[in-house]
Design an enzyme around this catalytic site. Structure first.
Site, short mmCIF file in Angstrom:
data_model
loop_
_atom_site.label_atom_id
_atom_site.label_comp_id
_atom_site.label_asym_id
_atom_site.label_seq_id
_atom_site.Cartn_x
_atom_site.Cartn_y
_atom_site.Cartn_z
CG ASP A 13 -1.38 -11.39 1.41
OD1 ASP A 13 -2.47 -11.39 0.83
OD2 ASP A 13 -0.47 -10.56 1.17
CE LYS A 40 -2.01 -5.62 -7.91
NZ LYS A 40 -0.66 -5.98 -7.50
CD GLU A 138 -6.04 -8.47 -5.78
OE1 GLU A 138 -5.12 -9.28 -6.01
OE2 GLU A 138 -6.17 -7.91 -4.68
CB THR A 212 7.05 -2.26 -12.76
OG1 THR A 212 6.02 -3.25 -12.86
CG2 THR A 212 6.43 -0.98 -12.19
N GLY A 214 10.74 -5.24 -12.92
CA GLY A 214 11.42 -6.04 -11.91
C GLY A 214 12.82 -5.53 -11.64
CB ALA A 242 3.24 -6.28 -1.73
CB ALA A 243 8.03 -5.66 -5.28
N GLY A 244 5.37 -4.48 -6.52
CA GLY A 244 4.71 -3.59 -7.48
C GLY A 244 3.75 -2.63 -6.80
CG ASP A 245 0.33 -4.00 -4.82
OD1 ASP A 245 -0.12 -3.65 -5.93
OD2 ASP A 245 0.06 -5.09 -4.29
NE ARG A 278 12.39 -3.66 5.42
CZ ARG A 278 12.09 -2.38 5.52
NH1 ARG A 278 10.82 -2.00 5.33
NH2 ARG A 278 13.01 -1.47 5.78
#
Length: 294
Positions: A13, A40, A138, A212, A214, A242-245, A278
């Protein structure tokens, strides 16, 4: 210990932090730049490993410096990289802009990930020895379907994150045990904006769905059962990348440990809440003790 195989992408990233994202044709000045291991697939692998699972990563990195760093980052997180191939091309990259509200915009260049089109016998053996297989979109679709077919042959639970969103072939949906889209992906897959209605539509093709939402939490729906909604933990978002991951990785661990669905969702939501506080993708993911404490 829950055993999880992840068939997915590994990217470096390239993250620029800005007050606000540029509009088309506009240049803005950033305040910081970082390179952070991501992708991902790799993100979900790190999230699951830090949450307490035994995790194996199946995918590919390039023969460049990014590839070496990506492999080392996974290994440092406790992920088995024995099935992570090194190929003679650039590693995958994700070019990310993060604004001061924690929102992001991402362009992914697949690189080495695009070379993963089929499974090796060792890949299938590792999937067969796992409790769950985590999949995303991906990698080339042929590899995703091959992974889901292998999991079905060996009675392994398949968890699919349909991102980046794209039309899903019926053969892949038929092999999916749990589908985990975010609310935007659910709407794109069904053409329905309301998450609860979208989940009902998705249950025509898969037995279980988690949408999800949010900051609004997560919605679980299954055939023949009443939907369950779990609120999100309050958090000031620094970076939602990456919150979903993180949620998916932690959820797979919790379900693998046999936790009831509401408890598993709550635990995964806590993990995601910690991650958005973070900066970065894999660098933001919490360890099991942190999730338990929250």
């Amino acid at each position: 210990m829950t055993r999880i195989a992840v068939l997915g992408s590994t990217n470096m990233d390239l993250v620029a932090f800005v007050r606000r994202a540029p509009r088309l044709g506009e240049t803005v000045t950033g305040r910081e730049f970082r390179t952070v291991p991501g992708g991902k697939g790799a993100n979900q692998a790190v999230a699951a490993a830090r949450a307490g699972a035994e995790v194996s990563m199946i995918g590919a990195v390039g023969s460049d410096d990014f590839g070496a760093r990506l492999r080392a980052g996974l290994a440092d997180a406790g992920v088995d990289t024995g099935l992570l191939r090194t190929v003679d091309c650039p590693s995958g990259t994700a070019h990310i802009v993060v604004d001061d509200d924690g929102g992001n915009a991402i362009v992914v260049v697949p690189g080495a990930n695009a070379t993963v089109t089929a499974l090796s016998p060792d890949d299938e053996a590792r999937i067969a020895a796992s409790d769950a297989l985590l999949l995303q979109l991906e990698l080339p679709l042929a590899a995703v379907i091959a992974g889901a077919e292998a999991a079905r042959r060996h009675g392994v639970r398949t968890v699919l994150t349909p991102a980046p969103a794209q039309p899903l072939p019926h053969e892949l949906l038929a092999l999916t045990d749990l589908l985990v889209p975010n609310e935007h992906e659910a709407a794109e897959l069904t053409g329905v904006a309301d998450p609860r209605t979208a989940a009902e539509e998705l249950l025509r093709d898969v037995p279980e769905v988690v949408v999800t939402l949010g900051a609004a939490g997560a919605l679980y729906a299954a055939r023949g059962a009443r939907p369950v909604t779990v609120p999100a933990r309050r958090a000031r978002a620094v970076d939602t990348t990456a919150a979903g991951d993180t949620f998916v990785g932690a959820l797979a661990v919790a379900l693998g440990e046999g936790r009831p669905v509401p408890d598993a969702l709550t635990w995964a939501s806590a993990a995601a809440s910690l991650s958005v506080r973070r900066a970065g993708a894999s660098s933001s993911m919490p360890y099991r003790a942190e999730i338990d404490a929250l």
